[in-house]
Design an enzyme around this catalytic site. Structure first.
Site, short mmCIF file in Angstrom:
data_model
loop_
_atom_site.label_atom_id
_atom_site.label_comp_id
_atom_site.label_asym_id
_atom_site.label_seq_id
_atom_site.Cartn_x
_atom_site.Cartn_y
_atom_site.Cartn_z
N ARG A 248 21.72 22.07 -22.38
CA ARG A 248 21.05 20.99 -21.67
C ARG A 248 19.81 21.58 -20.99
O ARG A 248 19.85 22.69 -20.45
CB ARG A 248 21.96 20.37 -20.60
CG ARG A 248 23.00 19.39 -21.15
CD ARG A 248 22.35 18.14 -21.76
NE ARG A 248 23.31 17.19 -22.28
CZ ARG A 248 23.77 17.20 -23.55
NH1 ARG A 248 23.36 18.12 -24.42
NH2 ARG A 248 24.61 16.27 -23.95
N GLU A 277 14.00 14.24 -21.25
CA GLU A 277 13.82 13.93 -22.68
C GLU A 277 13.57 12.44 -22.86
O GLU A 277 14.14 11.64 -22.14
CB GLU A 277 15.08 14.34 -23.45
CG GLU A 277 15.32 15.83 -23.40
CD GLU A 277 16.64 16.25 -24.06
OE1 GLU A 277 17.28 15.43 -24.73
OE2 GLU A 277 17.04 17.41 -23.88
N HIS A 296 16.14 17.61 -29.78
CA HIS A 296 17.57 17.45 -29.48
C HIS A 296 18.37 17.03 -30.73
O HIS A 296 18.90 15.91 -30.80
CB HIS A 296 17.79 16.44 -28.34
CG HIS A 296 19.10 16.67 -27.63
ND1 HIS A 296 19.25 16.54 -26.28
CD2 HIS A 296 20.31 17.03 -28.09
CE1 HIS A 296 20.51 16.80 -25.93
NE2 HIS A 296 21.17 17.10 -27.03
C1 GLV Z 1 24.51 16.54 -27.76
O1 GLV Z 1 23.70 17.14 -27.10
C2 GLV Z 1 25.88 16.41 -27.36
O2 GLV Z 1 26.19 16.65 -26.19
O3 GLV Z 1 26.70 16.04 -28.22
#
Ligand code: GLV
Ligand code: GLV
Length: 330
Positions: A248, A277, A296
């Site tokens: 993250r 984001e 991401h």
């Molecule tokens: C993606 O970042 C997730 O947490 O699955």
């Protein structure tokens, strides 16, 4: 008995904030009244607040911001929030717990896929893959080859520092062994079995930062990990080292990271996640050649997204049919 039971659960309403792949929708349709946003794009806030009214279950994902307003809009029937993700920082867990709403996630199924992406970022950052591709595409290679063209760093034989030895961190360590890397790790809890199985070494965070050529982050975001990596930590790293983040964005203080890159305190970064984001074109990270940036996509394979949809749907089914709640996070 079974007929009665099916009728009971079929009254429940499920809202899915964005289109998820099969078999998710088919599983849900068997048991519930399901309403799914036909698009994969994020809903505007008003539509989200309108569509969650009176639902018993909500399936949501990254970017949705499921806070007290969404829970209030859903009303008292809402009993379970099933995240189509392993991370759950897009849900206000405190508010959910206060209202006795169960929150679930999709662990396990995406760990290998995310570990693969982590490795692609390590290799891309070390070997200038993206810059080199761009160079070829825009015709710059036409000026000729030279012996100092896109010099990078060796991955094989280097030292990898893994912060957070959970599922994904462990799978990254496993891959690193194939590249003859020396693997150090720092984790809240020592994992003695994994240490001896994979021949990896536990060190304090400061030592990990000092010794590693690649520092890869695999912790979840919480009060303890918010801005875990800031200027004081980056300063401990080698000038030739890279930071890789597929966890993250908020685990890193992004302003500190940007200054560190500008001041060449480290060699570069490979990022799949950011403090806020999506990032815009004006984010300084996008103007630097030492950054490899992804939008991401850690779990983004056809196979894994299907498995995540299956798990997210089954978490709701299992909750209502009393089979026990799996993958509960609160
Ligand atoms: C993606 O970042 C997730 O947490 O699955
Ligand atoms: C796992 O990621 C831990 O920090 O223990």
């Amino acid at each position: 008995m079974i007929t009665y039971f099916m009728e009971t659960i079929s009254k429940n309403k499920v809202y899915v904030t964005r289109k998820i792949p099969e078999p998710g929708p088919s599983i849900l349709k068997k048991y519930f009244q399901i309403n799914m946003n036909p698009k994969a794009d994020i809903l505007d806030r008003d539509t989200l607040l309108e569509n969650v009214k009176n639902v018993d279950a909500l399936i949501c994902m990254l970017g949705d911001n499921v806070d007290s307003n969404v829970m209030d809009a859903a009303g008292p029937n809402l009993k379970i929030i099933s995240c189509y993700s392993v991370g759950h920082d897009h849900v206000d867990i405190y508010e959910a717990t206060k209202r006795k709403i169960i929150v679930t996630n999709t662990p396990n199924v995406l760990a290998n896929t995310t570990a693969d992406l982590t490795f692609s970022l390590i290799l891309s950052a070390a070997r200038n893959i993206v810059n080199a591709d761009r160079h070829v595409r825009i015709g710059n290679w036409e000026s000729g080859w030279s012996p100092d063209l896109f010099l990078g760093y060796d991955v094989y034989g280097s030292t990898l520092g893994i912060i957070g030895l959970g599922e994904i961190g462990t799978l990254v360590a496993r891959r690193a062994k194939g590249f003859d890397m020396k693997v150090l790790y720092y984790s809240k809890n020592r994992k003695y079995e994994i240490e001896s199985e994979l021949d990896i070494t536990y060190v304090p965070l400061e030592e990990l930062l000092q010794r590693s050529d690649f520092v890869s982050i695999h912790v979840s975001l919480n009060r303890d990990t918010l801005h875990l990596i800031d200027e004081s930590k980056i300063k401990l790293m080698k000038k030739t080292a890279f930071i890789i983040n597929t966890s993250r964005g908020k685990v890193i203080n992004e302003q500190d990271l940007i200054s560190a890159l500008k001041n060449k305190l480290i060699a570069g970064v490979g990022l799949d996640v950011y403090e806020n984001e999506p990032i815009s074109k004006s984010n300084p990270l996008t103007q630097m050649s030492q950054t490899t940036l992804l939008p991401h996509i850690g779990s983004a394979t056809f196979m894994t997204r299907s498995r995540m949809a299956e798990v997210a749907a089954n978490n709701v089914v299992n909750f209502f049919n009393g089979k026990g709640i799996l993958h509960k996070v609160n």
